[in-house]
Design an enzyme around this catalytic site. Structure first.
Site, PDB file in Angstrom:
ATOM      1  N   CYS A 116     -19.332  69.557  38.837  1.00 34.51           N
ATOM      2  CA  CYS A 116     -19.265  68.133  39.202  1.00 34.51           C
ATOM      3  C   CYS A 116     -19.497  67.903  40.693  1.00 34.51           C
ATOM      4  O   CYS A 116     -19.908  66.827  41.116  1.00 34.51           O
ATOM      5  CB  CYS A 116     -17.906  67.566  38.818  1.00 34.51           C
ATOM      6  N   HIS A 283     -17.859  60.630  41.802  1.00 38.04           N
ATOM      7  CA  HIS A 283     -18.345  61.348  40.618  1.00 38.04           C
ATOM      8  C   HIS A 283     -17.728  60.683  39.393  1.00 38.04           C
ATOM      9  O   HIS A 283     -16.526  60.409  39.366  1.00 38.04           O
ATOM     10  CB  HIS A 283     -17.944  62.824  40.702  1.00 38.04           C
ATOM     11  N   ASN A 313     -19.850  61.223  31.482  1.00 33.94           N
ATOM     12  CA  ASN A 313     -19.811  62.103  32.653  1.00 33.94           C
ATOM     13  C   ASN A 313     -21.065  62.978  32.635  1.00 33.94           C
ATOM     14  O   ASN A 313     -21.217  63.821  31.755  1.00 33.94           O
ATOM     15  CB  ASN A 313     -18.532  62.956  32.572  1.00 33.94           C
TER      16      ASN A 313
HETATM   17  O1  UT7 Z   1     -15.797  65.939  35.601  1.00 36.83           O
HETATM   18  C1  UT7 Z   1     -14.993  67.068  35.709  1.00 36.83           C
HETATM   19  C2  UT7 Z   1     -13.592  66.769  35.870  1.00 36.83           C
HETATM   20  N1  UT7 Z   1     -13.022  66.325  34.642  1.00 36.83           N
HETATM   21  C3  UT7 Z   1     -12.065  65.429  34.665  1.00 36.83           C
HETATM   22  O2  UT7 Z   1     -11.746  64.936  35.694  1.00 36.83           O
HETATM   23  C4  UT7 Z   1     -11.360  65.077  33.364  1.00 36.83           C
HETATM   24  C5  UT7 Z   1      -9.916  64.791  33.615  1.00 36.83           C
HETATM   25  N2  UT7 Z   1      -9.136  64.541  32.405  1.00 36.83           N
HETATM   26  C6  UT7 Z   1      -9.319  63.446  31.629  1.00 36.83           C
HETATM   27  O3  UT7 Z   1     -10.176  62.621  31.889  1.00 36.83           O
HETATM   28  C7  UT7 Z   1      -8.366  63.252  30.472  1.00 36.83           C
HETATM   29  O4  UT7 Z   1      -7.386  64.248  30.507  1.00 36.83           O
HETATM   30  C8  UT7 Z   1      -9.068  63.277  29.089  1.00 36.83           C
HETATM   31  C9  UT7 Z   1      -9.870  61.989  28.911  1.00 36.83           C
HETATM   32  C10 UT7 Z   1      -9.951  64.481  28.961  1.00 36.83           C
HETATM   33  C11 UT7 Z   1      -8.050  63.349  27.954  1.00 36.83           C
HETATM   34  O5  UT7 Z   1      -7.157  62.268  28.032  1.00 36.83           O
HETATM   35  P1  UT7 Z   1      -5.584  62.515  28.006  1.00 36.83           P
HETATM   36  O6  UT7 Z   1      -4.977  61.197  28.065  1.00 36.83           O
HETATM   37  O7  UT7 Z   1      -5.233  63.477  29.109  1.00 36.83           O
HETATM   38  O8  UT7 Z   1      -5.367  63.171  26.593  1.00 36.83           O
HETATM   39  P2  UT7 Z   1      -4.743  64.588  26.212  1.00 36.83           P
HETATM   40  O9  UT7 Z   1      -5.723  65.663  26.443  1.00 36.83           O
HETATM   41  O10 UT7 Z   1      -3.386  64.721  26.818  1.00 36.83           O
HETATM   42  O11 UT7 Z   1      -4.548  64.410  24.668  1.00 36.83           O
HETATM   43  C12 UT7 Z   1      -3.652  63.407  24.125  1.00 36.83           C
HETATM   44  C13 UT7 Z   1      -3.849  63.341  22.627  1.00 36.83           C
HETATM   45  C14 UT7 Z   1      -3.784  64.721  21.965  1.00 36.83           C
HETATM   46  O12 UT7 Z   1      -3.187  64.540  20.691  1.00 36.83           O
HETATM   47  P3  UT7 Z   1      -1.640  64.904  20.467  1.00 36.83           P
HETATM   48  O13 UT7 Z   1      -1.501  66.352  20.826  1.00 36.83           O
HETATM   49  O14 UT7 Z   1      -0.878  64.009  21.398  1.00 36.83           O
HETATM   50  O15 UT7 Z   1      -1.434  64.605  19.034  1.00 36.83           O
HETATM   51  C15 UT7 Z   1      -5.225  65.064  21.743  1.00 36.83           C
HETATM   52  O16 UT7 Z   1      -5.437  65.934  20.657  1.00 36.83           O
HETATM   53  O17 UT7 Z   1      -5.137  62.816  22.316  1.00 36.83           O
HETATM   54  C16 UT7 Z   1      -5.826  63.717  21.450  1.00 36.83           C
HETATM   55  N3  UT7 Z   1      -7.265  63.637  21.750  1.00 36.83           N
HETATM   56  C17 UT7 Z   1      -8.067  62.762  21.152  1.00 36.83           C
HETATM   57  N4  UT7 Z   1      -7.862  61.825  20.235  1.00 36.83           N
HETATM   58  C18 UT7 Z   1      -8.910  61.106  19.837  1.00 36.83           C
HETATM   59  C19 UT7 Z   1      -7.955  64.374  22.639  1.00 36.83           C
HETATM   60  N5  UT7 Z   1      -9.239  63.986  22.625  1.00 36.83           N
HETATM   61  C20 UT7 Z   1      -9.348  62.995  21.718  1.00 36.83           C
HETATM   62  C21 UT7 Z   1     -10.400  62.198  21.263  1.00 36.83           C
HETATM   63  N6  UT7 Z   1     -10.139  61.266  20.320  1.00 36.83           N
HETATM   64  N7  UT7 Z   1     -11.652  62.323  21.746  1.00 36.83           N
END
Ligand code: UT7
Length: 356
Positions: A116, A283, A313
């Site tokens: 990134c 970014h 992204n």
């Molecule tokens: O560009 C490089 C740098 N990258 C970044 O900066 C990314 C930084 N991180 C993020 O943007 C966020 O962490 C994400 C968008 C990737 C994920 O969002 P989050 O709010 O942190 O979700 P999480 O990973 O904590 O997951 C929460 C829940 C989980 O379910 P349970 O365990 O609570 O039942 C995941 O399995 O959301 C679930 N989940 C989804 N649900 C529906 C994860 N991905 C998805 C999805 N659709 N696509």
């Protein structure tokens, strides 16, 4: 002192738009979840077999070269940033060169792997080359064809819904104006958490880091593999350990800390304030990260450009695409202070300040 400037800029995004509802057809996700957590509505996917990271990079480069008022033959150095290269090796730099038809170049092509932050790192390298007088027309490209390497099952949904394809390019040239051009670039890295956002397999790691660092994840490496045996294991294929993995919340927390830090560091160096920024191009990792950074720095909506809603992204391409869009929309004018900032896998992060 010679300063460098962005003399030409262009971007290319493939035609096919893939909506959140399209992804919900193949994995357990929803438009609501994706928009709420990331701001993304849709992303573009390149045409399989017809487009690649380097071919999309070439389309963006052609526009940047024309706008820089030079011909392809005038390019004296190429820098290519991507994490989704056409081949493991050689890198996309030489493939782009071939695609542009400038294979008789006397100078070189350099590939950089800073994910990134790739564009900001590349800009810093281009800036040094131009300021030292070594090159006059450095072509810097950031491009990604993520769609070829994502896990489209529910297992990969936290990563897959975020990424999109596209390319952006600039030509970096000497700036003959006073007090204009690239004022400073700041680059940082810390490998402590390299595996928190990574594409591990296939690779030449041989399990080394997992043993040494006592890393908890199971990346499917089999220590009984001998030389002469293929190093992608059945387990890797079965468990999807041949795709990018990310601990989203961990990355998020660091990102919202590092973005403001590295922006302030650049401003401090040149004696300017956040209120002096006319346009911040962060970014495009997650709209929520950009909004957090905007609030932390006290910037207004018209001081920040976001387009992740349309493109997802696009990693190394996200900054040049957003910068070009903002410029084409007339939101960046001569004399404006433009700030670029990135954070991503590595972790690596950086910023650049440009008096446009
Ligand atoms: O560009 C490089 C740098 N990258 C970044 O900066 C990314 C930084 N991180 C993020 O943007 C966020 O962490 C994400 C968008 C990737 C994920 O969002 P989050 O709010 O942190 O979700 P999480 O990973 O904590 O997951 C929460 C829940 C989980 O379910 P349970 O365990 O609570 O039942 C995941 O399995 O959301 C679930 N989940 C989804 N649900 C529906 C994860 N991905 C998805 C999805 N659709 N696509």
């Amino acid at each position: 002192m010679i300063r460098s400037k962005i003399g030409g800029i262009g971007y290319y995004v493939p035609e096919t738009a893939v909506t959140n509802d399209d992804l919900a057809q193949v994995m357990d996700t929803s438009d609501e979840w994706i928009q709420e957590r990331t701001g993304i509505r849709e992303r573009r996917y390149g045409l399989k077999h017809k487009e690649t990271t380097s071919s999309m990079g070439a389309r963006a480069a052609e526009i940047a070269i024309e706008r820089a008022g030079i011909s392809k033959e005038d390019v004296d150095f190429i820098i290519f940033a991507t994490l989704s290269p056409d081949y493991y090796f050689p890198g996309c730099g030489v493939l782009l060169q071939r695609e542009l038809g400038i294979t008789n170049m006397e100078a070189g092509a350099l590939d950089i792997r800073n994910q990134c932050s790739g564009f900001v790192y590349g800009l810093s390298i281009a800036d040094q080359f131009v300021r030292s007088g070594m090159y006059k027309n450095v072509l810097l490209v950031g491009a990604e064809m993520h769609s070829m390497g994502l896990d489209y099952s529910t297992r990969g949904r936290n990563v897959t819904v975020i990424f999109g394809d596209g390319a952006g390019a600039v030509v970096v040239q000497p700036d003959d104006r006073e007090d204009s051009g690239i004022l400073t670039t700041k680059l940082h890295s810390d490998g402590t958490y390299a595996e928190k956002l990574a594409f591990i397999n296939p690779g030449a790691h041989g399990g080394y880091h997992f043993d040494k660092m006592d890393i908890e994840y199971d990346f499917g490496y089999d220590k009984s593999i001998k030389y002469g045996e293929i190093f992608i294991t059945d387990k890797m294929l079965k468990d999807g350990q041949i795709f990018p993995n990310m601990e989203g919340q961990f990355v998020f927390k660091l990102a919202v800390q590092k973005f403001p830090e590295v922006i302030k560091e650049a401003l401090d160096e040149v004696g300017l304030e956040t209120s002096d920024i006319n346009m911040l191009i962060p970014h495009q990792a997650n709209l929520r990260i950009s909004q957090f950074v905007q609030r932390r720095l006290g910037l207004s909506d018209d001081q920040v450009w976001n387009n992740i809603q349309k493109y997802g992204n696009t990693t190394a391409a996200s900054i040049p695409i957003a910068l070009c869009e903002a410029w084409e929309a007339g939101k960046i004018k001569d004399g404006d202070l433009v700030c670029l900032a990135a954070f991503g896998s590595g972790f690596t992060w950086g910023s650049a300040l440009i008096r446009w």
